[in-house]
Motif scaffolding. Structure first.
Motif, PDB file in Angstrom:
ATOM      1  N   SER A 279       0.843  -1.200   0.000  1.00  0.00           N
ATOM      2  CA  SER A 279       0.000   0.000   0.000  1.00  0.00           C
ATOM      3  C   SER A 279       0.875   1.246   0.000  1.00  0.00           C
ATOM      4  O   SER A 279       2.025   1.224   0.455  1.00  0.00           O
ATOM      5  CB  SER A 279      -0.865   0.039   1.263  1.00  0.00           C
ATOM      6  OG  SER A 279      -1.566  -1.155   1.401  1.00  0.00           O
ATOM      7  N   VAL A 282       3.813   2.216   2.536  1.00  0.00           N
ATOM      8  CA  VAL A 282       4.480   1.047   3.115  1.00  0.00           C
ATOM      9  C   VAL A 282       5.747   0.748   2.314  1.00  0.00           C
ATOM     10  O   VAL A 282       5.698   0.648   1.086  1.00  0.00           O
ATOM     11  CB  VAL A 282       3.549  -0.181   3.116  1.00  0.00           C
ATOM     12  CG1 VAL A 282       4.302  -1.432   3.552  1.00  0.00           C
ATOM     13  CG2 VAL A 282       2.351   0.079   4.019  1.00  0.00           C
TER      14      VAL A 282
ATOM     15  N   SER C  12       1.371  -9.366  19.568  1.00  0.00           N
ATOM     16  CA  SER C  12       2.353  -8.391  19.086  1.00  0.00           C
ATOM     17  C   SER C  12       3.761  -8.667  19.595  1.00  0.00           C
ATOM     18  O   SER C  12       4.692  -7.929  19.290  1.00  0.00           O
ATOM     19  CB  SER C  12       1.916  -6.978  19.478  1.00  0.00           C
ATOM     20  OG  SER C  12       1.886  -6.866  20.883  1.00  0.00           O
ATOM     21  N   HIS C  39      -2.043  -2.374  20.978  1.00  0.00           N
ATOM     22  CA  HIS C  39      -2.136  -2.175  19.534  1.00  0.00           C
ATOM     23  C   HIS C  39      -3.554  -2.440  19.016  1.00  0.00           C
ATOM     24  O   HIS C  39      -3.731  -2.645  17.816  1.00  0.00           O
ATOM     25  CB  HIS C  39      -1.161  -3.095  18.805  1.00  0.00           C
ATOM     26  CG  HIS C  39       0.273  -2.798  19.085  1.00  0.00           C
ATOM     27  ND1 HIS C  39       0.937  -1.740  18.498  1.00  0.00           N
ATOM     28  CD2 HIS C  39       1.178  -3.403  19.895  1.00  0.00           C
ATOM     29  CE1 HIS C  39       2.196  -1.727  18.940  1.00  0.00           C
ATOM     30  NE2 HIS C  39       2.362  -2.719  19.789  1.00  0.00           N
ATOM     31  N   LYS C  42      -5.300  -2.192  15.264  1.00  0.00           N
ATOM     32  CA  LYS C  42      -4.380  -2.304  14.138  1.00  0.00           C
ATOM     33  C   LYS C  42      -4.530  -3.675  13.465  1.00  0.00           C
ATOM     34  O   LYS C  42      -5.052  -4.630  14.049  1.00  0.00           O
ATOM     35  CB  LYS C  42      -2.932  -2.156  14.624  1.00  0.00           C
ATOM     36  CG  LYS C  42      -2.590  -0.779  15.139  1.00  0.00           C
ATOM     37  CD  LYS C  42      -1.102  -0.702  15.460  1.00  0.00           C
ATOM     38  CE  LYS C  42      -0.753   0.610  16.167  1.00  0.00           C
ATOM     39  NZ  LYS C  42       0.590   0.575  16.744  1.00  0.00           N
ATOM     40  N   SER C  43      -3.993  -3.766  12.250  1.00  0.00           N
ATOM     41  CA  SER C  43      -3.875  -5.067  11.618  1.00  0.00           C
ATOM     42  C   SER C  43      -2.551  -5.690  12.036  1.00  0.00           C
ATOM     43  O   SER C  43      -1.628  -4.994  12.463  1.00  0.00           O
ATOM     44  CB  SER C  43      -3.917  -4.918  10.106  1.00  0.00           C
ATOM     45  OG  SER C  43      -2.686  -4.403   9.637  1.00  0.00           O
ATOM     46  N   GLY C  45      -0.414  -6.823  10.047  1.00  0.00           N
ATOM     47  CA  GLY C  45       0.573  -6.281   9.120  1.00  0.00           C
ATOM     48  C   GLY C  45       1.160  -4.956   9.596  1.00  0.00           C
ATOM     49  O   GLY C  45       2.261  -4.584   9.198  1.00  0.00           O
ATOM     50  N   ASP C  46       0.431  -4.251  10.453  1.00  0.00           N
ATOM     51  CA  ASP C  46       0.985  -3.011  11.009  1.00  0.00           C
ATOM     52  C   ASP C  46       2.070  -3.308  12.027  1.00  0.00           C
ATOM     53  O   ASP C  46       3.062  -2.584  12.122  1.00  0.00           O
ATOM     54  CB  ASP C  46      -0.112  -2.188  11.700  1.00  0.00           C
ATOM     55  CG  ASP C  46      -1.080  -1.573  10.710  1.00  0.00           C
ATOM     56  OD1 ASP C  46      -0.713  -1.407   9.531  1.00  0.00           O
ATOM     57  OD2 ASP C  46      -2.221  -1.272  11.110  1.00  0.00           O
ATOM     58  N   VAL C  47       1.878  -4.350  12.822  1.00  0.00           N
ATOM     59  CA  VAL C  47       2.866  -4.610  13.876  1.00  0.00           C
ATOM     60  C   VAL C  47       3.909  -5.650  13.452  1.00  0.00           C
ATOM     61  O   VAL C  47       5.019  -5.669  13.967  1.00  0.00           O
ATOM     62  CB  VAL C  47       2.201  -5.029  15.211  1.00  0.00           C
ATOM     63  CG1 VAL C  47       1.302  -3.906  15.722  1.00  0.00           C
ATOM     64  CG2 VAL C  47       1.437  -6.321  15.088  1.00  0.00           C
ATOM     65  N   PRO C  49       5.081  -6.589   9.739  1.00  0.00           N
ATOM     66  CA  PRO C  49       4.856  -6.466   8.294  1.00  0.00           C
ATOM     67  C   PRO C  49       5.146  -7.729   7.493  1.00  0.00           C
ATOM     68  O   PRO C  49       4.702  -7.824   6.348  1.00  0.00           O
ATOM     69  CB  PRO C  49       5.781  -5.316   7.876  1.00  0.00           C
ATOM     70  CG  PRO C  49       6.608  -4.968   9.047  1.00  0.00           C
ATOM     71  CD  PRO C  49       5.996  -5.577  10.260  1.00  0.00           C
ATOM     72  N   PHE C  52       2.276  -9.726   5.560  1.00  0.00           N
ATOM     73  CA  PHE C  52       1.488  -9.028   4.541  1.00  0.00           C
ATOM     74  C   PHE C  52       0.675  -9.969   3.668  1.00  0.00           C
ATOM     75  O   PHE C  52      -0.328  -9.575   3.081  1.00  0.00           O
ATOM     76  CB  PHE C  52       2.389  -8.129   3.680  1.00  0.00           C
ATOM     77  CG  PHE C  52       3.416  -8.851   2.840  1.00  0.00           C
ATOM     78  CD1 PHE C  52       3.054  -9.461   1.642  1.00  0.00           C
ATOM     79  CD2 PHE C  52       4.731  -8.931   3.253  1.00  0.00           C
ATOM     80  CE1 PHE C  52       4.005 -10.130   0.874  1.00  0.00           C
ATOM     81  CE2 PHE C  52       5.683  -9.594   2.490  1.00  0.00           C
ATOM     82  CZ  PHE C  52       5.324 -10.201   1.297  1.00  0.00           C
ATOM     83  N   LYS C  58      -8.154  -8.593  12.875  1.00  0.00           N
ATOM     84  CA  LYS C  58      -7.543  -7.395  13.474  1.00  0.00           C
ATOM     85  C   LYS C  58      -7.178  -7.655  14.932  1.00  0.00           C
ATOM     86  O   LYS C  58      -7.787  -8.484  15.598  1.00  0.00           O
ATOM     87  CB  LYS C  58      -8.555  -6.231  13.446  1.00  0.00           C
ATOM     88  CG  LYS C  58      -8.741  -5.627  12.086  1.00  0.00           C
ATOM     89  CD  LYS C  58      -8.758  -4.075  12.169  1.00  0.00           C
ATOM     90  CE  LYS C  58      -8.649  -3.528  10.765  1.00  0.00           C
ATOM     91  NZ  LYS C  58      -7.782  -2.394  10.633  1.00  0.00           N
TER      92      LYS C  58
END
Lengths: 348, 348, 348, 348
Positions: A279, A282, C12, C39, C42-43, C45-47, C49, C52, C58
């Motif tokens: 995205s 990123v 996380s 967290h 967040k997804s 993938g945010d914590v 990556p 992905f 979530k």
């Protein structure tokens, strides 16, 4: 489905070993021959102790393999020695599928080959027959091929980022700068001073600037996409990590925006199981793909007007070598393309 | 010659610590004050155990220092907090020499500062007085300065490679791409998830692409050299090594050859003790400068016509920070410029 | 077989993430809840990556999970906070299977717990109910358990090496020295200065010598094997690698030879899928097990008479945490014990 | 004081290079000859590019050196080849001072030498003449010596920790366990598979357990201290870092307390410039000594009654080799013992 019987030539190198790692757990494959001429007679556990938990065939000389028993052969031999061996294998068993992970059959033009590798090609008909094994671009040809020349690790990373943009004429193909960074396994398992831990660790070295043999391979395929010969900048750097490759490609836009580039990539890979476009915002990093067959690509606007940055990353031993070879094998045998390849990156 | 009495503000960070490492063995310096407000009361050995062999003053809060006793102060505080503290120090002792290693006084234009740092500058007169401390370009001004704004690590590496070329009009300053790679100390000693060993190790991450605060500093100085405002590409990557920085700069030639570029750099640095231009064919690498104040620069022809690659490397904590500050201090006190700075790189 | 519905508390952190890595590809598991209170929203993938490519739920606060939908919960929360949360979970759904990867339920003796963790245990009945999850020693109890206290990484490595020897009375349990080495992930993902890349890299530090909380856990289980309370030496060292643990245990022989020790271990693990005893002359190394659930153990004669060295290695996040938890989950659900756990070590 | 004229044999190895690094900045030394038979004719910058800033003599074959011009020679040649070369050098110039950094003259007993090195010693009279160069224990003899056999890196670390304790009869010398950890430079610059970055990185390997040639050297010197022959446990591990060595020694107390041990060490080293005993509660780590000639030693109580842990660390290429050789050279020439050796550790 019965298992395909597999041989791996050059099993004592890193690409051979990663093929073993993946094929030993592949649901439709059985490793029945392993060769390594300088280690013939040893077990794989002698040369790669992390295989202690596997029952694997002993290493033999390649001349000792009974090719008639094999459905496919993976070839992880050094560049140059491969072409004659593969010619011999295909002569012995014309139905065998060959996944070559060396550079011997990647260049289509015999003059380009001779120029970069320093000698005439020694299996010219096979050079003509070989299909370039970048799965996402040559899927149909690979499916029906007998001999697939799996691309180099750098070309896979660079081409997945750039070919859709060149095809769509969104970028100026005469002004492509690829700053490439590779982990040390990219240099193979041979003994070289610059890949010793004490030399390569805690430091960063550019190498083969302007002379790396992956450059003509990248130019060949961008040329195909663009419809004309191109010359690129390709500048590799050795990074103190074992696996992973990241290409930071600097491109000049042709009336397009960075968002247009991202959209073009998203469309190109919408149905691809292994290529993911990040995205906006990123940034790809090698940690995200370590040990996996996945590729991550991101696009960032440049501060210079009409320029953009395309970043792509993969694991050089997986999607950059053994993983892509297995992906191609799956196609060639009509297996699910992702079979045996869905491992998630090992992080940390 | 009697020793200069030195204070170091922000001694618990990496730049502060490297100033201590070098100044503790400097023939003409004596460290008599160390501050670190969050660690006040501790010994340096508590926060940096590798100083166990030194007798050093205890850490105190900066407000407790008697500035009248000091000849010079090195400032390794975070960006933003520095400007007011330095204003206070100079008010207390207007004769003190200030070597600021933060970013607070590097940008000459107050609007550029406000834009990149998110607030108005809080010591505008000092911003005007400060000399940009890239020794090789501002030696005369530094010699007579009271406040030197030592450049960032990336700008030092990039500017030493590019300014002589911009000045000599050998390159197109509107088409400069700087692919920059830094070790993890560049991010400081603050606790951040992305600089944990398990996150930054065995991997490579681009970061702050298009938004890194060293970009305007590079643009400012290339603009000075070129005589016009410029916009550059500056793309940093985090590399799994502690120290070291390497900039691979891609430039478009203006009627010059790569050899012309090398010659221009050789001439520019012919008498410089710390800047070495590598012979044709030699590629700089961070290992060559680790722990030292030296800079190595090399030039390579690009495969794309009319393009060249300029590679520069330094240790971000030495020539990129504390070492250059000491080099400037030597000038300001009339000491030999190389005093205390001739350590050879630690390799391996 | 229908998939078991899984929740992961503390997703996380590194142990939570490795549970996700393995469970996302487990043939009989489906991740339907992930919690991380700091967290939430967040997804993954945010914590992390590197996830992905996965579609994952979530992150939510643990209080928001509907426990009635879950078959099992993996708990990767910090020590101390776990006991009350697990009590609440089991109250909400008494049939749920709990795989705790924290230390909260590992010590059977409430006084020992209080002494080492600094407070009274807050869920004493559950402490009594919990089964110590070292699969190879407690397989039967685990199979029928509701709450399994998965052992620490160090205890798993040390106990697999020593318990069969203590049980067979081949060694003097009052003279066991365990020199332990761990990668940096063993310290978790929390922000600590000593686990920064620039601090932990290129160096080696002993830590928590004589005070590490894994010592009483090792003593508890060797005591069970020996039939008497024991005190051991346990000396951990932080090694600049992300994953991996190796214990070099120095033992005094009781009328036995080093070969007797190896034989005893071979017999103990003859049918174990994940524990391998190395042949005489082969030395275990962490590289052999990185990313895998395998354990390798070797025995070497000491030059001191009547002494031997037992070396054991594992990946602290897999067999030392998430992998062993999954191995236990497989038992608790009647699945094949190796399901989802047969990945080969990632080397290089 | 005029500079001493120095030759370095084996300058293309790591110990030779570290001698160059230090001697090139030594106030009383001048390097006038460098040999490396396989690289004869090259510049040092060709084999060690980090010396680009130094003007150094070209590499020549050792047979080409005019020994009459030299005051001292440092010998960094491989074990076994050294003895005959040094005999030839001393024959050519009997007044030259020889600092041997190989193992050839470290063992006093010719049978022990033959047993561990597989052949009769080929310069027996010199073996008798050589002084064991552990500066802190043999300072007087070194001062008047012509040939100093500088100790191995591991013996230096282990003996500095243990000899004062053995001498004072505080520990049982028949129950000494030394768990040793070394960075990869300890294995030298020769090309070996196990020291490649991709093999040694991100992992930890015990090696030469029970067979390492530094064991008899440690036994020899503890035996001298104790007044009787001893057999020790010495278990080395290869750690993914370039420099640094740490010995964790497990000792049985003879009526002493851990504090008694620390006191004995403090007394032994009270006047030593390079050996520091850490305060109670402080644990040595290799980071504290990297690149420096310092040694740090700490003592910790064991949880097992009547046992203690002694931890010692040094840089294997400095105090473990080239640094100690220079320290000895300083003594032999009547120079200040610390001349050229006061660099502080490079951290991070």
């Amino acid at each position: 489905m019965s298992s395909k019987k597999i041989g791996i030539l050059g099993a004592s190198g890193y690409t051979g070993a990663d093929a073993v790692r993946l094929l030993a757990r592949h649901p439709n494959a059985e490793i029945i021959a392993l060769t390594a001429n300088t280690h013939a007679g040893k077990s794989m556990g002698d040369v790669f102790p992390h295989f202690f938990m596997l029952g694997l065939p002993k290493l033999v000389e390649w001349e000792k393999v009974d090719w008639s028993r094999l459905d496919a052969v993976f070839c992880g031999l050094p560049h140059g020695t491969t072409q004659e061996i593969i010619a011999a294998v295909l002569k012995a068993n014309p139905k065998i599928k060959v996944l070559d992970m060396s550079a011997d059959f990647r260049l289509r033009d015999k003059n380009t080959y001779a120029q970069w590798y320093g000698h005439e090609h020694r299996a010219l008909e096979l050079q003509g027959e070989a299909v370039y094994g970048l799965t996402e671009f040559y899927r149909d040809k690979i499916t029906s091929a007998r001999l697939v020349a799996c691309p180099g690790c750098y070309p896979t990373a660079a081409l997945l980022a750039l070919v859709p943009l060149a095809k769509a004429k969104l970028i100026d193909v005469d002004d492509i700068i690829i700053d490439a960074k590779s982990g040390v396994t990219g240099a193979g398992r041979g003994l070289k001073q610059n890949t010793l831990f004490s030399e390569a660790g805690e430091g960063l070295s550019p190498y083969s600037v302007g002379t790396h043999r992956h450059a003509p391979e990248i130019e060949q395929e961008i040329g195909v996409a663009a419809g004309s010969a191109v010359t690129i900048n390709f500048t590799p750097h050795l990074i103190p990590m074992a696996r992973g490759e990241l290409c930071t490609s600097y491109v000049k836009l042709k009336g397009a925006t960075p968002d247009d580039l991202r959209t073009a990539l998203e469309q190109a890979y919408a149905n691809e199981p292994f290529v993911h476009v990040a995205s906006k915002g990123v940034l790809p990093q090698t940690q995200n793909v370590r040990g996996s067959n996945y590729v991550q690509i991101g696009v960032v606007a440049d501060r210079i007007k009409n320029r953009a940055i395309v970043i792509s990353t993969l694991d050089n031993l997986v999607k950059g070598s053994a993983g892509q070879a297995i992906q191609n094998m799956n196609l060639m045998f009509g297996l699910p393309e992702t079979a045996g390849l869905e491992q998630i990156a090992l992080f940390p």
